[in-house]
Design a protein around this motif. Sequence first.
Motif, PDB file in Angstrom:
ATOM      1  N   LYS A 140      10.679  12.546  -7.028  1.00 33.16           N
ATOM      2  CA  LYS A 140      11.304  11.799  -5.943  1.00 33.16           C
ATOM      3  C   LYS A 140      10.440  11.890  -4.695  1.00 33.16           C
ATOM      4  O   LYS A 140       9.886  12.943  -4.385  1.00 33.16           O
ATOM      5  CB  LYS A 140      12.702  12.349  -5.650  1.00 33.16           C
ATOM      6  N   SER A 141      10.323  10.766  -3.993  1.00 36.40           N
ATOM      7  CA  SER A 141       9.576  10.747  -2.738  1.00 36.40           C
ATOM      8  C   SER A 141      10.460  11.293  -1.614  1.00 36.40           C
ATOM      9  O   SER A 141      11.640  11.587  -1.826  1.00 36.40           O
ATOM     10  CB  SER A 141       9.109   9.326  -2.415  1.00 36.40           C
ATOM     11  N   ALA A 142       9.884  11.417  -0.429  1.00 35.33           N
ATOM     12  CA  ALA A 142      10.613  12.011   0.697  1.00 35.33           C
ATOM     13  C   ALA A 142      11.876  11.238   1.049  1.00 35.33           C
ATOM     14  O   ALA A 142      12.845  11.818   1.565  1.00 35.33           O
ATOM     15  CB  ALA A 142       9.684  12.100   1.906  1.00 35.33           C
ATOM     16  N   VAL A 149       0.860  -1.180   0.000  1.00 37.99           N
ATOM     17  CA  VAL A 149       0.000   0.000   0.000  1.00 37.99           C
ATOM     18  C   VAL A 149       0.895   1.227   0.000  1.00 37.99           C
ATOM     19  O   VAL A 149       1.621   1.478   0.960  1.00 37.99           O
ATOM     20  CB  VAL A 149      -0.943   0.008   1.215  1.00 37.99           C
ATOM     21  N   LEU A 150       0.881   1.972  -1.079  1.00 36.11           N
ATOM     22  CA  LEU A 150       1.760   3.124  -1.212  1.00 36.11           C
ATOM     23  C   LEU A 150       1.165   4.347  -0.522  1.00 36.11           C
ATOM     24  O   LEU A 150      -0.050   4.488  -0.404  1.00 36.11           O
ATOM     25  CB  LEU A 150       2.004   3.407  -2.688  1.00 36.11           C
ATOM     26  N   ASP A 151       2.045   5.236  -0.064  1.00 35.39           N
ATOM     27  CA  ASP A 151       1.600   6.427   0.662  1.00 35.39           C
ATOM     28  C   ASP A 151       1.114   7.533  -0.265  1.00 35.39           C
ATOM     29  O   ASP A 151       0.308   8.371   0.130  1.00 35.39           O
ATOM     30  CB  ASP A 151       2.747   6.966   1.532  1.00 35.39           C
ATOM     31  N   GLN A 152       1.610   7.548  -1.499  1.00 35.95           N
ATOM     32  CA  GLN A 152       1.287   8.635  -2.416  1.00 35.95           C
ATOM     33  C   GLN A 152       1.050   8.106  -3.823  1.00 35.95           C
ATOM     34  O   GLN A 152       1.517   7.029  -4.178  1.00 35.95           O
ATOM     35  CB  GLN A 152       2.436   9.665  -2.439  1.00 35.95           C
ATOM     36  N   TYR A 153       0.306   8.871  -4.603  1.00 39.82           N
ATOM     37  CA  TYR A 153       0.096   8.527  -6.006  1.00 39.82           C
ATOM     38  C   TYR A 153       0.052   9.810  -6.837  1.00 39.82           C
ATOM     39  O   TYR A 153      -0.339  10.877  -6.344  1.00 39.82           O
ATOM     40  CB  TYR A 153      -1.199   7.731  -6.197  1.00 39.82           C
ATOM     41  N   LYS A 179      -6.172  11.988   0.224  1.00 40.37           N
ATOM     42  CA  LYS A 179      -6.442  12.403  -1.164  1.00 40.37           C
ATOM     43  C   LYS A 179      -6.042  13.847  -1.424  1.00 40.37           C
ATOM     44  O   LYS A 179      -6.335  14.399  -2.491  1.00 40.37           O
ATOM     45  CB  LYS A 179      -7.928  12.224  -1.522  1.00 40.37           C
ATOM     46  N   VAL A 180      -5.365  14.484  -0.474  1.00 40.44           N
ATOM     47  CA  VAL A 180      -4.971  15.882  -0.608  1.00 40.44           C
ATOM     48  C   VAL A 180      -3.655  15.978  -1.377  1.00 40.44           C
ATOM     49  O   VAL A 180      -2.728  15.194  -1.148  1.00 40.44           O
ATOM     50  CB  VAL A 180      -4.813  16.533   0.782  1.00 40.44           C
ATOM     51  N   ALA A 181      -3.564  16.954  -2.280  1.00 34.99           N
ATOM     52  CA  ALA A 181      -2.334  17.164  -3.038  1.00 34.99           C
ATOM     53  C   ALA A 181      -1.257  17.742  -2.135  1.00 34.99           C
ATOM     54  O   ALA A 181      -1.523  18.612  -1.304  1.00 34.99           O
ATOM     55  CB  ALA A 181      -2.595  18.102  -4.207  1.00 34.99           C
ATOM     56  N   VAL A 182      -0.034  17.259  -2.291  1.00 31.22           N
ATOM     57  CA  VAL A 182       1.070  17.696  -1.441  1.00 31.22           C
ATOM     58  C   VAL A 182       2.195  18.259  -2.306  1.00 31.22           C
ATOM     59  O   VAL A 182       2.329  17.917  -3.483  1.00 31.22           O
ATOM     60  CB  VAL A 182       1.607  16.518  -0.589  1.00 31.22           C
ATOM     61  N   GLU A 183       3.002  19.117  -1.685  1.00 29.08           N
ATOM     62  CA  GLU A 183       4.149  19.677  -2.392  1.00 29.08           C
ATOM     63  C   GLU A 183       5.284  18.660  -2.397  1.00 29.08           C
ATOM     64  O   GLU A 183       5.514  17.955  -1.413  1.00 29.08           O
ATOM     65  CB  GLU A 183       4.603  20.978  -1.729  1.00 29.08           C
ATOM     66  N   LEU A 188       0.784  15.354  -6.836  1.00 24.43           N
ATOM     67  CA  LEU A 188       1.031  14.175  -6.012  1.00 24.43           C
ATOM     68  C   LEU A 188       0.063  14.202  -4.837  1.00 24.43           C
ATOM     69  O   LEU A 188      -0.054  15.207  -4.141  1.00 24.43           O
ATOM     70  CB  LEU A 188       2.478  14.174  -5.511  1.00 24.43           C
ATOM     71  N   HIS A 189      -0.633  13.090  -4.614  1.00 24.38           N
ATOM     72  CA  HIS A 189      -1.671  13.038  -3.588  1.00 24.38           C
ATOM     73  C   HIS A 189      -1.322  12.050  -2.487  1.00 24.38           C
ATOM     74  O   HIS A 189      -0.718  11.003  -2.739  1.00 24.38           O
ATOM     75  CB  HIS A 189      -3.010  12.637  -4.209  1.00 24.38           C
ATOM     76  N   ASP A 190      -1.723  12.394  -1.273  1.00 25.43           N
ATOM     77  CA  ASP A 190      -1.618  11.471  -0.159  1.00 25.43           C
ATOM     78  C   ASP A 190      -2.687  10.398  -0.314  1.00 25.43           C
ATOM     79  O   ASP A 190      -3.857  10.703  -0.548  1.00 25.43           O
ATOM     80  CB  ASP A 190      -1.805  12.225   1.168  1.00 25.43           C
ATOM     81  N   THR A 191      -2.308   9.139  -0.223  1.00 29.83           N
ATOM     82  CA  THR A 191      -3.240   8.038  -0.457  1.00 29.83           C
ATOM     83  C   THR A 191      -4.409   8.046   0.518  1.00 29.83           C
ATOM     84  O   THR A 191      -5.546   7.728   0.141  1.00 29.83           O
ATOM     85  CB  THR A 191      -2.499   6.688  -0.366  1.00 29.83           C
TER      86      THR A 191
END
Length: 221
Positions: A96-98, A23-27, A53-57, A47-50
């Motif tokens: 790139k992810s965090a 289960v991925l954290d972002q999509y 569903k909010v878009a993140v920087e 990029l959204h938090d799984t």
Amino acid sequence: MNRIFFSVLTILAFIACKQPEVVLDQYLECYIRHDAATGKTKVEASLHDTKTKVAVEIKNGIKYQKEAMRLSAVAGMSYRYDYAADFIPEHLFEWKSADGKGHTLKLPMNELRNFGFGSEKVSRNKSATLTWDGKPLESGETLVLMWENLKTAETVPVELYSTNATSAKVEFPAAKMRDLSAGDWSLYLVRKKMTKQKGAESEGVGVAEYFSKIDTIRIVE
């Protein structure tokens, strides 16, 4: 008895070895629109938090075709890139992810050129076959015909789709033709394709829309 016992052990071993789904954290969500009439392409990605569903920087942003996209915080942390260019069949997004891992999403797009019904006049009381230069409609792909009456400005959008097509054509049914009154109509086509990607480390969904050039069709009784 020994055979039964062996079968039970085999099943238990299979269950124990089966890995749980990741289960991925972002999509990533992305959208591309190419307008053949103007030669311009509009690109958006976020990029959204799984869970929320909010878009993140994204710390290092998103690259499209190796070029940095600009952040538009007003539009909900979406990244944008607009440019003038010829049609491109494949579009690459990179980010790139965090944790510093690199991710990619490839979004294909199909073009559509020189469309028509084989005649400048089309009867509103008969079915008609629409053909074009380009690939046939793929499974799950949608074609939208955008009609506009040149005299009354009436608009009639018609959505068609095809699965497992082998040629670049679709049947325009007689029932839909009767929605068009006699007269001169402008027509352009929108070819839509959705792509979903899910891997062990990245997930994304994208929509590519190809807007054709505009043609004029005369509808007769």
